[in-house]
Design an enzyme around this catalytic site. Structure first.
Site, PDB file in Angstrom:
ATOM      1  N   PHE A 136     -15.555   6.048 -13.218  1.00 19.18           N
ATOM      2  CA  PHE A 136     -15.273   5.987 -14.652  1.00 19.18           C
ATOM      3  C   PHE A 136     -16.546   6.368 -15.388  1.00 19.18           C
ATOM      4  O   PHE A 136     -17.582   5.717 -15.222  1.00 19.18           O
ATOM      5  CB  PHE A 136     -14.840   4.558 -15.003  1.00 19.18           C
ATOM      6  N   LEU A 157     -18.181   6.838 -18.863  1.00 22.46           N
ATOM      7  CA  LEU A 157     -18.203   6.652 -20.307  1.00 22.46           C
ATOM      8  C   LEU A 157     -19.624   6.468 -20.835  1.00 22.46           C
ATOM      9  O   LEU A 157     -20.044   7.124 -21.773  1.00 22.46           O
ATOM     10  CB  LEU A 157     -17.334   5.446 -20.695  1.00 22.46           C
ATOM     11  N   THR A 158     -20.384   5.572 -20.219  1.00 16.81           N
ATOM     12  CA  THR A 158     -21.690   5.178 -20.748  1.00 16.81           C
ATOM     13  C   THR A 158     -22.705   6.316 -20.704  1.00 16.81           C
ATOM     14  O   THR A 158     -22.798   7.059 -19.725  1.00 16.81           O
ATOM     15  CB  THR A 158     -22.235   3.979 -19.947  1.00 16.81           C
ATOM     16  N   GLU A 159     -23.484   6.414 -21.790  1.00 13.28           N
ATOM     17  CA  GLU A 159     -24.544   7.413 -21.882  1.00 13.28           C
ATOM     18  C   GLU A 159     -25.823   6.742 -22.356  1.00 13.28           C
ATOM     19  O   GLU A 159     -25.802   5.625 -22.876  1.00 13.28           O
ATOM     20  CB  GLU A 159     -24.151   8.526 -22.861  1.00 13.28           C
ATOM     21  N   TRP A 177     -25.564   5.095 -15.262  1.00 12.62           N
ATOM     22  CA  TRP A 177     -25.080   3.849 -14.657  1.00 12.62           C
ATOM     23  C   TRP A 177     -23.619   3.966 -14.213  1.00 12.62           C
ATOM     24  O   TRP A 177     -22.802   3.082 -14.468  1.00 12.62           O
ATOM     25  CB  TRP A 177     -25.244   2.676 -15.633  1.00 12.62           C
ATOM     26  N   GLU A 181     -18.695  -3.466 -18.344  1.00 11.18           N
ATOM     27  CA  GLU A 181     -17.292  -3.483 -18.794  1.00 11.18           C
ATOM     28  C   GLU A 181     -17.122  -4.331 -20.058  1.00 11.18           C
ATOM     29  O   GLU A 181     -16.126  -5.036 -20.232  1.00 11.18           O
ATOM     30  CB  GLU A 181     -16.361  -3.962 -17.676  1.00 11.18           C
TER      31      GLU A 181
END
Length: 591
Positions: free
Chosen positions: A154, A156-158, A190, A398
């Protein structure tokens, strides 16, 4: 075992109504449970899975080598461990939410790092394909993912974009050749399974007809090209979970690989995370049970001052606190899973509560276990040291505890202030509009808010009246305090994050206590062999939770001493720390 029932689709969530001073008993009572035939099927899966985790998987080795043993992964594939909730038609086990919670509880009891490896693939990695994928996408990707032949991640995080998901910079623009394909560029950080995954759910900004960007979700294959990952990150815990950076350099993504709708990525991301959070409570109850085994055994065996340490009241107090928190966590986890199985669609706030509550209770239980074990618990060769390291991330990823508390509080405030039309639009999606909930001044008439009737848990039997009385009182107090906050702050409520944090914490405690009462009520009604113990556990948790909730509500109320003194002091001190860039007070020796 997958449930298709919509019998509970008309049941609203529990936590939201707490902010209005109401107790929605239908969500908790009768305490949900699967059918007997489903339980029998689940037992057939749990027993061999438990034996494998206990006898074949070496958690300490995985931790030392910072990787899950390849033989373990190969053995898990035919057991269905990579496709627990994937529909059977696509090669998965087809478990419902309750079944999944039970199996991840087994993993959580033995190896949280391995649990993240498995969960990062199916719970969030390819969950979007299960939830939002079309028929062709499911047929193409799910069989290999469910079998474990391929692993998912998954993305998403930047860097610079964590909880603020909408601020991501990765972009996907239409290809110049008019094919409808997208050219993806950007980087993610991450990413669990980042160095192992063949399939990625990637979120990127895409241009819209109005000239603005909106987030879109894509199914991206490593084979598309232009994808590189960094070396595995060196972490405090969950070392065997592969975590890396990812970079996309002119990666061409077919138009057919848009997940959901172009511009609909935020909805997809939130849907995946809301669905994924429910299982965390199940996994962490397994961890807490393992901790309690070590703590109980040491308390029974260790002798100091001529007595077993379990005879000392302070140790007894720790063990009792651990047991009541575990009972409440377990009750909440399976109440949420059971409601999802019976078709309840309004569970987002409860899932957030379960994630925060379980991660914080598990941390507390592990810390108390280490304290009971003393120096032994601090030694690396003893499992508690690894468990403590592994657990720390669960309060961060999360959805951090802070952002999820804000999520719960703002949605709760929205429910309590539905008459506030100027705020409704911004409050509709609080996390996406934290800066926008500062609209025109609003006026709240006391008569329009009105105090609700006294909340009631009328299902609780006499043995559980002490707990029910506490919950009823706390729900009424939370509703009154929320109304006072709205009357006091109006449009400025979003900036009062300290009282909002307290409101969310109070709501979480009340939600967990009610789940415990409902579960204990079932035990009493069936006269089970542990009914008396469950009554004690539910009463014990509720009584202690009540003390915490009353203090939280006292301090969140604008008219309280905390609301007028403590919070302004905290804000001033924090500003001094930030301005100084360090601890700002003068040294007591003057140099």
């Amino acid at each position: 075992m997958a449930s298709t029932s919509a019998a509970g689709s008309d049941i609203t969530g529990f936590t939201r109504e707490l902010f209005m001073g109401r107790l929605n008993s239908k969500f908790m009572h009768p305490f949900p449970e699967p059918k007997e035939e489903d339980l029998e099927t689940l037992k057939m899966l749990v027993d061999p899975f438990s034996k494998f985790m206990e006898n074949e998987n070496d958690a300490a080795k995985n931790d030392r080598e910072c990787a899950v043993d390849e033989a373990v992964k190969e053995s898990l594939k035919p057991m269905g461990a990579y496709g627990m909730m994937t529909p059977e038609e696509y090669g998965g086990v087809g478990l419902d939410h309750t079944g999944y919670a039970r199996l991840v509880e087994v993993v959580g009891a033995h190896d949280l790092g391995l649990g993240i490896h498995l969960g990062a693939s199916q719970s969030i990695g390819y969950k979007g394909i299960v939830l939002y994928g079309n028929k062709e996408q499911k047929e193409k990707y799910l069989p290999k993912l469910a079998s474990g032949e391929h692993v998912a991640a998954f993305c998403l995080t930047e860097d610079g974009s964590g909880s603020d998901a909408q601020s991501i910079k990765t972009r996907a623009v239409p290809a110049d050749d008019g094919s409808g394909d997208f050219i993806l560029n950007g980087g993610k950080i991450w990413i669990s399974n980042g160095g192992l995954a063949e399939v990625f759910t990637v979120f990127a900004q895409t241009p819209q007809p109005d000239g603005k960007d909106k987030m879109t979700a894509f199914i991206v294959e490593r084979g598309f090209g232009g994808i590189t990952n960094g070396a595995p990150e060196k972490k405090m815990g969950i070392n065997c979970s592969n975590t890396t950076t990812l970079n996309f350099d002119d990666t061409r993504v077919p138009a057919a690989n848009v997940l959901g709708e172009v511009g609909g990525g935020f909805k997809v991301a939130m849907g995946i995370l809301n669905q994924g959070r429910f299982g965390m409570g199940g996994a962490l109850t397994g961890t807490m049970k393992t901790c309690m085994k070590y703590a109980a055994a040491h308390a029974a065996e260790r002798t100091q001052f001529g007595k077993k340490i379990g005879e000392f009241e302070m140790i007894q107090g720790k063990l009792a606190g651990m047991a009541t928190r575990l009972y409440a966590t377990e009750s909440l986890a399976y109440a949420i899973a059971g409601n999802m199985d019976r078709g309840v669609t309004d569970f987002q706030m409860e899932a957030a509560c379960g994630k925060v509550f379980s991660s914080e209770c598990a941390w507390w239980v592990a810390d108390e276990t280490l304290q009971i074990l003393g120096g032994l618990g601090f030694m690396r060769e003893y499992p508690i040291e690894r468990i403590v390291r592994d657990l720390r991330i669960f309060r961060i990823f999360e959805g951090s505890s802070e952002i999820l508390r804000l999520f719960v509080a703002l949605y709760g405030v929205k429910a309590a202030g539905d008459d506030l039309k100027p705020l409704q639009k911004a409050l509709k999606n609080p996390l996406a509009n934290l800066g926008a909930i500062v609209g025109p001044a609003v006026s709240i008439a006391r008569a329009r808010i009105g105090a609700p009737e006294k909340p009631s848990l009328d299902f609780a039997p006499a043995q559980l009246r002490p707990a029910a009385d506490v919950v009823e009182d706390c729900a009424a107090r939370l509703g009154a305090a929320t109304r006072e906050l709205l009357l006091k702050h109006g449009k400025g409520i979003v900036d009062r994050q300290l009282p909002l944090e307290r409101a969310a914490s109070a709501a979480m405690e009340i939600t967990a206590a009610t789940a415990a009462i409902a579960r204990a009520t079932r035990a009493v009604s069936r006269s089970t062999d542990t009914a008396a113990l469950e009554v004690s556990l539910a009463n014990g948790f509720a009584l202690e939770a009540g003390q915490r909730v009353r203090a939280l509500i006292r301090d969140m109320t604008p008219s309280s001493e905390a609301g007028t003194t403590i919070d302004p002091l905290r804000r001033d001190i924090a500003k001094s720390v930030i301005a100084a860039g360090e601890y700002p007070a003068r040294h007591p020796l003057g140099f």
